[in-house]
Design an enzyme around this catalytic site. Structure first.
Site, mmCIF file in Angstrom:
data_model
loop_
_atom_site.group_PDB
_atom_site.id
_atom_site.type_symbol
_atom_site.label_atom_id
_atom_site.label_comp_id
_atom_site.label_asym_id
_atom_site.label_seq_id
_atom_site.Cartn_x
_atom_site.Cartn_y
_atom_site.Cartn_z
ATOM 1 N N LYS A 7 2.103 3.486 5.953
ATOM 2 C CA LYS A 7 2.932 2.606 4.909
ATOM 3 C C LYS A 7 4.262 2.694 5.345
ATOM 4 O O LYS A 7 5.080 1.936 5.156
ATOM 5 C CB LYS A 7 2.490 2.748 3.687
ATOM 6 C CG LYS A 7 1.048 2.410 3.419
ATOM 7 C CD LYS A 7 1.207 0.853 2.944
ATOM 8 C CE LYS A 7 -0.158 0.539 2.503
ATOM 9 N NZ LYS A 7 -0.281 -1.122 2.240
ATOM 10 N N SER A 38 0.687 2.430 -7.217
ATOM 11 C CA SER A 38 0.670 3.749 -7.246
ATOM 12 C C SER A 38 0.152 4.578 -6.220
ATOM 13 O O SER A 38 -0.367 5.720 -6.270
ATOM 14 C CB SER A 38 -0.435 4.271 -8.691
ATOM 15 O OG SER A 38 -1.720 3.487 -8.275
#
Length: 360
Positions: free
Chosen positions: A57, A82
């Site tokens: 990511k 989250s």
């Protein structure tokens, strides 16, 4: 290979590669003769568990953050997550020395909250309901004027993730097949709406959040097939969250009302940018059950000696599955690249999942 119709192309991926090169890690490709014997293939593992922030990511987050104009960046970035995207965006913002605001449900695991704070993210807690998340995100936008950065369904994010495929094929040019997880998190409807929303906060009131994913698979598909048009690109997906497989099978985007899998990072539906890429460029989707994922996690720890989260083990689970081994189309796949997408595992949650599955 022309992919400009998707908004993402080999040009946007190559530009991203140049932009983020000094910030990302060149992650290793690892091998195992034992796993080669088990699969009867030659396997290459692209280990994004060694990427900054512990997952792929960071590539997309870095591209999004460092592509912002100075005036945009000055007010910071905001996201709603989250998971790995939250930590990745916080680290990218920290490196650019701008604020990052992350809306996190107050029930999120402590380790994931700690990851965001460790990278300088400013956490805003919400109740674990969609209404509370929306309301909290609205307040953050109105208070800060920060730029929204989604986790997957965004040209900048997909282009950043696509750099993985260029890097992988440079390291292992003999690859004939790639197996990639389909990943994503809760986020907003579309890239264009996100950009409009960043200017017009009131428009947010009319929008709904939903699961949006597929950014990694989309970027890898465009990057890999631009570099080697003959390469096969396969998605790997849990049977308990198989919207991509269903979508490919019927030729239209399918959204699931309920998902159930140990691979919590893969509980996502594709978006209006990622779905056309997956529809057109991904050769097939392999589905596996949670027991197969757990077995792949065990092999990753015991044989590869790497810490992986359940979502990252699904590529190995796929290549060892009967769905793959018995499918005649993949008999000719011999040199297979598997993306280990991340290593941010919540060991407590993983142990609970293992205990639950082994009891049933």
């Amino acid at each position: 290979m022309a992919c400009k119709k998707y908004g993402v192309s080999i040009d946007t991926i190559q530009k991203a590669q140049i932009l983020i090169k000094e910030y990302i890690n060149l992650t290793p490709v690892i091998h195992s003769t034992t796993l080669n014997s088990l699969s009867r293939k030659t396997l290459f593992f692209k280990s994004e568990c060694f990427q900054k922030s512990g997952a792929f990511k960071f590539r997309g987050a870095a591209n999004a953050v460092f592509s912002l104009q100075e005036e945009q960046a000055a007010k910071g970035v905001v996201t709603h997550s989250s998971g790995n995207h939250a930590a990745a965006l916080s680290l990218a913002a920290q490196l650019r020395r701008i604020p990052s605001y992350v809306v996190i449900p107050n029930t999120a695991p402590k380790c994931k909250v700690a990851n965001v704070k460790r990278y300088g993210g400013i956490v805003r807690f919400s109740e674990p309901t969609m209404q509370s998340r929306e309301e909290t995100a609205i307040r953050v936008l109105q208070e800060t004027g920060a730029v929204l950065v989604p986790s997957s369904n965004d040209v900048r994010i997909i282009s950043g993730q696509g750099t993985l495929s260029l890097e992988f094929l440079d390291q292992a040019p003999e690859l004939d097949t790639l197996i990639v997880p389909i990943s994503g998190l809760y986020f907003l409807l579309s890239y264009m709406n996100l950009m409009l929303l960043s200017c017009l906060y009131g428009f947010f009131l009319q929008m709904k959040l939903k699961h949006v994913g597929g950014g990694l698979l989309s970027g890898v598909a465009i990057g890999a097939k631009s570099k080697n048009p003959a390469i096969r690109v396969l998605g790997a997906e849990p049977k308990g969250a198989d919207d991509a497989a269903q979508s490919k099978a019927c030729g239209r985007l399918v959204s699931l009302s309920h998902t159930n899998t140990i691979a919590d990072g893969l509980r996502a539906s594709m978006g209006d940018i990622t779905w056309p890429i997956v529809r057109d460029l991904v050769d097939d989707i392999i589905t596996v059950n949670d027991e197969e994922i757990l077995e792949a996690i065990r092999y990753s720890y015991e044989i590869l000696k790497v810490a992986v989260e359940p979502s990252a083990a699904i590529g190995l689970a796929a290549v060892l599955s009967d769905n793959f081994k018995k499918h005649p189309c993949w008999n000719c796949s011999q040199n297979i690249g598997i993306v280990i997408s991340g290593g941010n595992v919540d060991l407590g949650a993983l142990w609970e999942s293992i205990s639950r599955i082994t009891r049933t």
